[in-house]
Design an enzyme around this catalytic site. Structure first.
Site, PDB file in Angstrom:
ATOM      1  N   LYS A  11       8.148   3.567  14.254  1.00 58.83           N
ATOM      2  CA  LYS A  11       8.051   4.807  15.035  1.00 58.83           C
ATOM      3  C   LYS A  11       6.637   5.421  14.982  1.00 58.83           C
ATOM      4  O   LYS A  11       5.814   5.029  14.140  1.00 58.83           O
ATOM      5  CB  LYS A  11       9.100   5.791  14.505  1.00 58.83           C
ATOM      6  CG  LYS A  11      10.537   5.326  14.751  1.00 58.83           C
ATOM      7  CD  LYS A  11      11.544   6.371  14.274  1.00 58.83           C
ATOM      8  CE  LYS A  11      12.976   5.946  14.580  1.00 58.83           C
ATOM      9  NZ  LYS A  11      13.962   6.985  14.178  1.00 58.83           N
ATOM     10  N   TYR A  51      17.853   6.427  23.860  1.00 61.63           N
ATOM     11  CA  TYR A  51      18.635   7.284  22.950  1.00 61.63           C
ATOM     12  C   TYR A  51      19.755   8.033  23.666  1.00 61.63           C
ATOM     13  O   TYR A  51      20.242   9.048  23.149  1.00 61.63           O
ATOM     14  CB  TYR A  51      17.712   8.262  22.224  1.00 61.63           C
ATOM     15  CG  TYR A  51      16.954   7.641  21.069  1.00 61.63           C
ATOM     16  CD1 TYR A  51      17.628   7.185  19.930  1.00 61.63           C
ATOM     17  CD2 TYR A  51      15.574   7.500  21.098  1.00 61.63           C
ATOM     18  CE1 TYR A  51      16.948   6.612  18.867  1.00 61.63           C
ATOM     19  CE2 TYR A  51      14.884   6.935  20.025  1.00 61.63           C
ATOM     20  CZ  TYR A  51      15.585   6.495  18.912  1.00 61.63           C
ATOM     21  OH  TYR A  51      14.915   5.932  17.847  1.00 61.63           O
ATOM     22  N   PHE A  59      19.354  17.355  18.198  1.00 57.67           N
ATOM     23  CA  PHE A  59      18.013  16.847  17.948  1.00 57.67           C
ATOM     24  C   PHE A  59      17.475  15.961  19.072  1.00 57.67           C
ATOM     25  O   PHE A  59      16.359  15.453  18.988  1.00 57.67           O
ATOM     26  CB  PHE A  59      17.974  16.082  16.619  1.00 57.67           C
ATOM     27  CG  PHE A  59      18.934  14.918  16.520  1.00 57.67           C
ATOM     28  CD1 PHE A  59      18.647  13.684  17.102  1.00 57.67           C
ATOM     29  CD2 PHE A  59      20.136  15.046  15.822  1.00 57.67           C
ATOM     30  CE1 PHE A  59      19.512  12.616  17.000  1.00 57.67           C
ATOM     31  CE2 PHE A  59      21.017  13.973  15.718  1.00 57.67           C
ATOM     32  CZ  PHE A  59      20.709  12.759  16.314  1.00 57.67           C
ATOM     33  N   ARG A  87      19.230  -2.560   8.192  1.00 55.26           N
ATOM     34  CA  ARG A  87      19.643  -1.195   7.850  1.00 55.26           C
ATOM     35  C   ARG A  87      19.506  -0.947   6.348  1.00 55.26           C
ATOM     36  O   ARG A  87      19.138   0.147   5.919  1.00 55.26           O
ATOM     37  CB  ARG A  87      21.090  -0.949   8.280  1.00 55.26           C
ATOM     38  CG  ARG A  87      21.370  -1.053   9.775  1.00 55.26           C
ATOM     39  CD  ARG A  87      20.906   0.107  10.582  1.00 55.26           C
ATOM     40  NE  ARG A  87      21.427   1.383  10.156  1.00 55.26           N
ATOM     41  CZ  ARG A  87      21.304   2.508  10.860  1.00 55.26           C
ATOM     42  NH1 ARG A  87      20.680   2.502  12.048  1.00 55.26           N
ATOM     43  NH2 ARG A  87      21.766   3.630  10.415  1.00 55.26           N
ATOM     44  N   THR A  93      19.186   7.550   7.053  1.00 57.92           N
ATOM     45  CA  THR A  93      18.460   8.277   8.103  1.00 57.92           C
ATOM     46  C   THR A  93      17.567   9.365   7.507  1.00 57.92           C
ATOM     47  O   THR A  93      16.403   9.508   7.890  1.00 57.92           O
ATOM     48  CB  THR A  93      19.472   8.921   9.075  1.00 57.92           C
ATOM     49  OG1 THR A  93      20.383   7.925   9.524  1.00 57.92           O
ATOM     50  CG2 THR A  93      18.763   9.555  10.258  1.00 57.92           C
ATOM     51  N   ARG A 104      12.449   3.998   4.288  1.00 57.28           N
ATOM     52  CA  ARG A 104      12.469   5.435   4.556  1.00 57.28           C
ATOM     53  C   ARG A 104      12.219   6.253   3.282  1.00 57.28           C
ATOM     54  O   ARG A 104      11.552   7.287   3.335  1.00 57.28           O
ATOM     55  CB  ARG A 104      13.791   5.810   5.224  1.00 57.28           C
ATOM     56  CG  ARG A 104      13.793   5.431   6.719  1.00 57.28           C
ATOM     57  CD  ARG A 104      15.166   5.483   7.319  1.00 57.28           C
ATOM     58  NE  ARG A 104      15.143   5.497   8.781  1.00 57.28           N
ATOM     59  CZ  ARG A 104      16.233   5.361   9.526  1.00 57.28           C
ATOM     60  NH1 ARG A 104      17.417   5.200   8.950  1.00 57.28           N
ATOM     61  NH2 ARG A 104      16.151   5.386  10.842  1.00 57.28           N
ATOM     62  N   ASN A 114      11.136   9.351  10.615  1.00 58.51           N
ATOM     63  CA  ASN A 114      11.631   8.491   9.537  1.00 58.51           C
ATOM     64  C   ASN A 114      11.211   7.020   9.694  1.00 58.51           C
ATOM     65  O   ASN A 114      11.865   6.121   9.186  1.00 58.51           O
ATOM     66  CB  ASN A 114      13.141   8.651   9.382  1.00 58.51           C
ATOM     67  CG  ASN A 114      13.900   8.284  10.637  1.00 58.51           C
ATOM     68  OD1 ASN A 114      13.309   7.833  11.622  1.00 58.51           O
ATOM     69  ND2 ASN A 114      15.213   8.446  10.606  1.00 58.51           N
ATOM     70  N   HIS A 117      13.415   2.431  13.295  1.00 54.95           N
ATOM     71  CA  HIS A 117      14.738   2.354  13.925  1.00 54.95           C
ATOM     72  C   HIS A 117      15.315   0.982  13.640  1.00 54.95           C
ATOM     73  O   HIS A 117      14.576  -0.006  13.579  1.00 54.95           O
ATOM     74  CB  HIS A 117      14.611   2.526  15.451  1.00 54.95           C
ATOM     75  CG  HIS A 117      15.863   2.129  16.192  1.00 54.95           C
ATOM     76  ND1 HIS A 117      16.899   2.998  16.393  1.00 54.95           N
ATOM     77  CD2 HIS A 117      16.265   0.932  16.723  1.00 54.95           C
ATOM     78  CE1 HIS A 117      17.882   2.363  17.030  1.00 54.95           C
ATOM     79  NE2 HIS A 117      17.514   1.112  17.239  1.00 54.95           N
ATOM     80  N   GLU A 128      20.071  -3.321  22.864  1.00 58.70           N
ATOM     81  CA  GLU A 128      18.744  -2.768  22.592  1.00 58.70           C
ATOM     82  C   GLU A 128      17.655  -3.839  22.722  1.00 58.70           C
ATOM     83  O   GLU A 128      16.539  -3.535  23.161  1.00 58.70           O
ATOM     84  CB  GLU A 128      18.721  -2.164  21.180  1.00 58.70           C
ATOM     85  CG  GLU A 128      19.591  -0.927  21.067  1.00 58.70           C
ATOM     86  CD  GLU A 128      19.599  -0.315  19.675  1.00 58.70           C
ATOM     87  OE1 GLU A 128      20.248   0.730  19.511  1.00 58.70           O
ATOM     88  OE2 GLU A 128      18.952  -0.868  18.749  1.00 58.70           O
TER      89      GLU A 128
HETATM   90  P1  IDP Z   1      19.534   6.034  12.476  1.00 56.64           P
HETATM   91  O1  IDP Z   1      18.128   5.931  13.037  1.00 56.64           O
HETATM   92  O2  IDP Z   1      19.552   5.984  10.987  1.00 56.64           O
HETATM   93  O3  IDP Z   1      20.502   5.056  13.113  1.00 56.64           O
HETATM   94  P2  IDP Z   1      20.771   8.085  14.142  1.00 56.64           P
HETATM   95  O4  IDP Z   1      21.873   8.985  13.701  1.00 56.64           O
HETATM   96  O5  IDP Z   1      21.103   6.979  15.088  1.00 56.64           O
HETATM   97  O6  IDP Z   1      20.062   7.521  12.832  1.00 56.64           O
HETATM   98  O7  IDP Z   1      19.655   9.024  14.786  1.00 56.64           O
HETATM   99  C1  IDP Z   1      18.625   8.478  15.567  1.00 56.64           C
HETATM  100  C2  IDP Z   1      17.328   9.124  15.154  1.00 56.64           C
HETATM  101  O8  IDP Z   1      17.370  10.520  15.490  1.00 56.64           O
HETATM  102  C3  IDP Z   1      17.032   9.133  13.653  1.00 56.64           C
HETATM  103  O9  IDP Z   1      16.471   7.923  13.192  1.00 56.64           O
HETATM  104  C4  IDP Z   1      16.047  10.281  13.538  1.00 56.64           C
HETATM  105  O10 IDP Z   1      14.740   9.924  13.983  1.00 56.64           O
HETATM  106  C5  IDP Z   1      16.660  11.276  14.520  1.00 56.64           C
HETATM  107  N1  IDP Z   1      17.622  12.171  13.863  1.00 56.64           N
HETATM  108  C6  IDP Z   1      18.878  11.894  13.437  1.00 56.64           C
HETATM  109  N2  IDP Z   1      19.480  12.970  12.887  1.00 56.64           N
HETATM  110  C7  IDP Z   1      18.576  13.982  12.975  1.00 56.64           C
HETATM  111  C8  IDP Z   1      18.597  15.360  12.581  1.00 56.64           C
HETATM  112  O11 IDP Z   1      19.577  15.877  12.040  1.00 56.64           O
HETATM  113  N3  IDP Z   1      17.459  16.088  12.835  1.00 56.64           N
HETATM  114  C9  IDP Z   1      16.365  15.547  13.449  1.00 56.64           C
HETATM  115  N4  IDP Z   1      16.307  14.270  13.838  1.00 56.64           N
HETATM  116  C10 IDP Z   1      17.390  13.482  13.603  1.00 56.64           C
HETATM  117 MG    MG Z   2      21.105   4.924  15.080  1.00 59.95          MG
END
Ligand code: IDP
Ligand code: MG
Length: 140
Positions: A11, A51, A59, A87, A93, A104, A114, A117, A128
């Site tokens: 990212k 997304y 968010f 993962r 996350t 992370r 973070n 992805h 994807e």
């Molecule tokens: P993941 O990347 O671990 O699969 P997801 O829930 O799919 O997590 O969320 C996608 C992306 O959205 C996260 O990697 C992060 O960049 C962002 N994100 C997820 N939850 C939050 C939040 O509560 N606040 C701000 N950004 C978030």
């Molecule tokens: Mg995800």
């Protein structure tokens, strides 16, 4: 055990800090192989589409803004149980919840910024990967 492919993205927070090599080293060190890779910058429309599953989350707009704020590295990783393995190497996350030694835990700035992805299922990985690569760009 099955050989799988998964989509990985480095990212903008990580490209900005010049740590793509460190992150790829973690992935390769875990036994994942990069079989496709490119550095791109997404348009707002492209990030919104990628997304879309999160479009009703609070968010979402900030996430789209972040993911278009700089270059990203999109890559296809291949290996045994590649979806789950990626993962696992990524960590949770929220970096505050991520296990020690994960990407992370070591590199993420916060829950949004973070660093990486990773697809969350084999089915989503196929979608994807197709979103980001032509078949001929994946060199196994
Ligand atoms: P993941 O990347 O671990 O699969 P997801 O829930 O799919 O997590 O969320 C996608 C992306 O959205 C996260 O990697 C992060 O960049 C962002 N994100 C997820 N939850 C939050 C939040 O509560 N606040 C701000 N950004 C978030
Ligand atoms: Mg995800």
């Amino acid at each position: 055990m099955a050989i799988e492919r998964t989509l990985s993205i480095i990212k903008p927070d990580a490209t900005a800090r010049n740590i793509t090599g460190k992150i790829i080293g973690r992935l390769e060190g875990a036994g994942l192989r990069v079989v496709a890779q490119k550095r791109v910058r997404w348009s707002k429309e492209r990030a919104e589409s990628f997304y879309e599953v999160h479009k009703d989350r609070p968010f979402y707009n900030d996430l789209v803004q972040f993911m278009t704020s700089g270059p990203i590295v999109v890559q296809v990783l291949e290996g045994e149980e590649a979806v789950a393995k990626n993962r696992s190497v990524m960590g949770a996350t929220n970096p505050e919840d991520a296990a020690a030694g994960t990407i992370r835990a070591d590199f993420a700035e916060n829950i949004e910024r973070n660093s990486v992805h990773g697809s969350d299922s084999v089915e989503n990985a196929a979608t994807e990967i197709a979103f980001n690569f032509e078949d001929g760009e994946i060199i196994g």
